[in-house]
Design an enzyme around this catalytic site. Structure first.
Site, PDB file in Angstrom:
ATOM      1  N   ASP A 160       0.874  -1.184   0.000  1.00 25.53           N
ATOM      2  CA  ASP A 160       0.000   0.000   0.000  1.00 25.53           C
ATOM      3  C   ASP A 160       0.906   1.228   0.000  1.00 25.53           C
ATOM      4  OD1 ASP A 160      -1.540   2.208   0.543  1.00 25.53           O
ATOM      5  OD2 ASP A 160      -2.697   1.268   2.161  1.00 25.53           O
ATOM      6  N   HIS A 203      -5.382  12.154  13.575  1.00 25.25           N
ATOM      7  CA  HIS A 203      -6.474  11.972  12.595  1.00 25.25           C
ATOM      8  C   HIS A 203      -7.581  11.065  13.120  1.00 25.25           C
ATOM      9  CE1 HIS A 203      -4.140  14.073   9.682  1.00 25.25           C
ATOM     10  NE2 HIS A 203      -3.172  13.165   9.657  1.00 25.25           N
ATOM     11  N   TYR A 206       8.202  11.641   8.054  1.00 28.67           N
ATOM     12  CA  TYR A 206       8.472  10.461   7.229  1.00 28.67           C
ATOM     13  C   TYR A 206       9.812  10.476   6.525  1.00 28.67           C
ATOM     14  CZ  TYR A 206       3.685  10.264   8.562  1.00 28.67           C
ATOM     15  OH  TYR A 206       2.553  10.269   9.336  1.00 28.67           O
TER      16      TYR A 206
END
Ligand code: X5A
Ligand code: ZN
Length: 696
Positions: free
Chosen positions: A52, A167, A337
């Site tokens: 993914d 989130h 990231y």
């Protein structure tokens, strides 16, 4: 001259133990001065088991790389280590529904196919058999940190956790987040510790729509988020992330959204938003606890954010938040990231929590047009809700330039920032191991009676030195009191030590602050300082020859009118005793003093506090802490001999200790004073670009 230099060196050697640099230095015992770190390897167990591309960036190496760098820098070792724990289901239900908790709990025994099918019910999420224990531990680690800070076991701290949280919603996982760590911590602080005002600062590059949703009706939680938005085209592409969404019902005004409509935002854009949007509201809100949703995908090199804020920017953001809530700040990892950028940004955040001086901010100190539009819009949207913005006379931008064409910073060469781990020359520059900062002690030039004060352990007391004939002659026009108790010799010795990096900052007492200021400025210039910021508080003589010296910027607050000085860009005066009242002073600090200081990028900051200058001691401590930002910590404070009791408070402020009480409440600036400050900012914004708050 030579005699003095040598004397300084001898003193230096003698006290070298007291001047240990970072890393070799103290391991503060638990207590309100300590910094906590919560990290547990168990949180590296969760990882993506299938293909993914969207979720692949959220992997265990985010934590291992970050923690390794913290250890390598000696930062982890200086923290109080708190054990993580798994939050209870009851704690999860402070924010999440029992049904949703049960769904996540069920993932422990699922096959890969089942996990994948469940993940598809949410946006940008993956599950793993370890997701439930890891996500519970991310919450528990956050709660451990908050409990330690609220009980006074430590002063502040950071939790390195996975999965992230902001989130996540009451009934849904989202954007790599499973449980909302920070939202649960805020509820916990309210319910279990009885807190009434909590500030959440979400500097992750994505909108924490989960956190916003939890608190949108709640005036006890002020939620601030900036986020890559690009006019709603960036994930999660929500209308409710825009600047005009301010909360609902009793929570109106307690949600603050700053959309970034361009990529490539830089240090100056970030610091401007803190100075002109977040800080005025946060100071007025007067939180009892600050929770930072500390995502570092807002840092340079991150493939998600595509922004250009360098690691030291996060040191400045942290420094700007530390005066709130007496320094009770908990930073909780969210995104980030680009492994090296992430690790470096975390180091600078933690270093600042530990009280180390912040490195100077790099880059052009001017916000771009697009960020100014956002600043103008969000200030207009919040002006009805906050006294500190009420004097604003501008509305939202009518024709935002950034809908089409430009408005952002000119793009870097295409090769310079990789979207993956590729590194270009620019990134290399920022991520290469910076040399250890010249972190040294603090000097004190004071009468011998100062020895009886309770001063920070690494303070170095200057000894009197005899001036050479030439020097004595050079300063002979000074007040004779100055030479009698060797105040002049001590002041010059201390300033030399600051300029040569032997001490980072210092305090000099003298019989007359005005004279000390003249000496220090003159000496600084003759030693080659290119940009010297002199902040003079109270009624002090402004030496005439400084008014149009391009290397000195003079800010005078609360003194006499100096109409003859006002034509000079390097002379900024806010006269009258009202200027030092808390409401006016704090307004001036965020809207005038700090923006000017960051625009000027001084090599040295002098702060001269005139006798009876009118500031609260607390405001002097605040000024001392915050003005260390623009000059990378190089500061000399000048005080009148009679103000000996102040030395203690200000020496601790220089040493990085938290403020002893909260800033508020205080009456806001009078409309008249607010207007004077605002007008001054407008007049000077061409010279000092960080003063800008609108595009018009
Ligand atoms: C915590 C965080 C980002 C999700 C991005 C999905 N989530 N495209 O940074
Ligand atoms: Zn993020």
């Amino acid at each position: 001259m030579r005699g003095r230099r040598e004397a300084a060196r001898t003193r230096c050697l003698r006290s070298s133990a007291a001047r240990a640099g970072p890393g070799m230095a103290e391991n503060r015992p638990p207590g309100p001065q300590a910094t906590a770190l919560v990290y547990d390897e168990d949180m590296t167990r969760v990882r993506l088991l299938w293909d993914d591309p969207e979720c692949a960036i959220e992997g265990p190496e985010r934590l291992t790389a970050t923690y390794a760098r913290l250890c390598h820098r000696g930062l982890a070792q200086r923290c109080v280590r708190l054990p993580a724990r798994e939050a209870t289901e009851e704690e999860l239900q402070l924010v999440h529904s029992p049904e949703y908790v049960a769904v996540v709990k069920g993932t422990q025994t699922m096959s890969k196919e089942e996990l994948q099918a469940l993940a598809q019910q949410y946006d940008a999420v993956y599950f793993h058999p370890s997701t439930f224990p890891c996500a519970r531990m991310a919450v528990g680690a956050t709660l451990q940190l908050v409990d330690a800070v609220l009980t006074g076991a430590v002063g502040n701290g950071m939790a390195l956790v996975r999965p992230p949280g902001h989130h996540s919603q009451r009934d849904a996982a989202n954007g790599f987040c499973v449980f909302n760590n920070v939202a649960i911590a805020a509820e916990h602080a309210k319910r279990r510790h009885g807190l009434q005002r909590i500030l959440i600062v979400d500097w992750d590059i994505h909108h924490g729509q989960g956190t916003q949703g939890v608190f949108e009706n709640d005036p006890s939680v002020l939620y601030f988020s900036w986020h890559r938005y690009e006019h709603q085209s960036f994930w999660p592409r929500l209308r409710e992330s825009d600047y005009d969404v301010v909360g609902q019902g009793p929570g109106r005004g307690f949600t603050v959204n700053v959309p970034w409509n361009k990529v490539g935002m830089k240090n100056a854009d970030y610091v401007s938003v803190f100075l002109h949007v977040l800080l005025p509201l946060a100071i007025e809100f007067d939180p009892q606890l600050v929770l930072v949703s500390a995502g570092f995908d807002s840092g340079i090199g991150d493939p998600e954010g595509q922004m250009q804020a360098t690691p030291e920017c996060f040191a400045h953001l942290t420094l700007l938040l530390l005066p709130l809530a007496q320094g009770r700040l908990c930073a909780v990892l969210e995104g980030g990231y680009h492994l090296q950028s992430l690790a470096e940004c975390v180091c600078l955040t933690l270093q600042t929590l530990l009280g180390d001086p912040v490195p100077a901010l790099s880059g052009d100190p001017a916000p771009c047009l697009s960020s100014l539009e956002s600043i103008q819009n969000v200030r207009a949207a919040h002006a009805p809700h906050w006294a500190s913005l009420r004097h604003e006379d501008t509305g939202p931008v009518l024709n935002p330039s950034t809908w089409h064409g430009d408005g952002g910073h000119p793009p870097l060469g295409a090769q310079s920032i990789g979207t993956t781990e590729r590194r270009g020359p620019l990134l290399d520059k920022f991520l290469s191991c910076p040399p250890a900062p010249p972190h040294t002690g603090i000097g004190l030039a004071a009468p011998d009676s100062a020895a009886s004060l309770n001063l920070p352990p690494d303070i170095l007391q200057e000894e009197g030195v005899t001036l050479s004939k030439e020097e004595a002659a050079m300063w002979s026009r000074l007040d004779s009191a100055f030479t009698q108790d060797q105040a002049l010799g001590k002041l010059l010795a201390l300033l030399d030590e600051i300029l040569t990096g032997q001490v980072r900052a210092g305090i000099a007492m003298s019989p007359t602050v005005s004279a000390a200021m003249a000496v220090a400025v003159c000496r600084g210039l003759s030693c080659g300082v290119q940009r010297l910021l002199c902040v003079a508080i109270g009624d002090l003589d402004i030496p005439e020859d400084l008014r149009d010296n391009g290397r000195v910027l003079l800010l005078n607050m609360g003194g006499k009118d100096h109409p003859e000085a006002s034509p000079f860009p390097s002379c900024i005066c806010l006269s009258g005793h009202e200027a030092t009242e808390p409401g006016t002073f704090l307004l001036a600090l965020t809207s005038l003093i700090l923006p000017v200081a960051y625009s000027f990028r001084p090599e040295l900051v002098l702060v001269a506090l005139g006798p009876g200058c009118g500031l609260r001691t607390l405001d002097m401590e605040l000024l001392t802490r915050l003005l260390q930002g623009p000059a990378g910590g190089r500061m000399l404070l000048l005080l009148q001999n009679s103000e000996l009791p102040l030395v203690e408070a200000l020496a601790w402020a220089l040493a990085g200790r938290a403020l002893p009480c909260t800033l508020g409440p205080f009456p806001p600036a009078s409309p008249k004073q607010a207007l004077v400050v605002t007008r001054l900012c407008r007049q000077r914004q061409l010279d000092w670009p960080m003063l800008q708050v609108s595009v018009t």
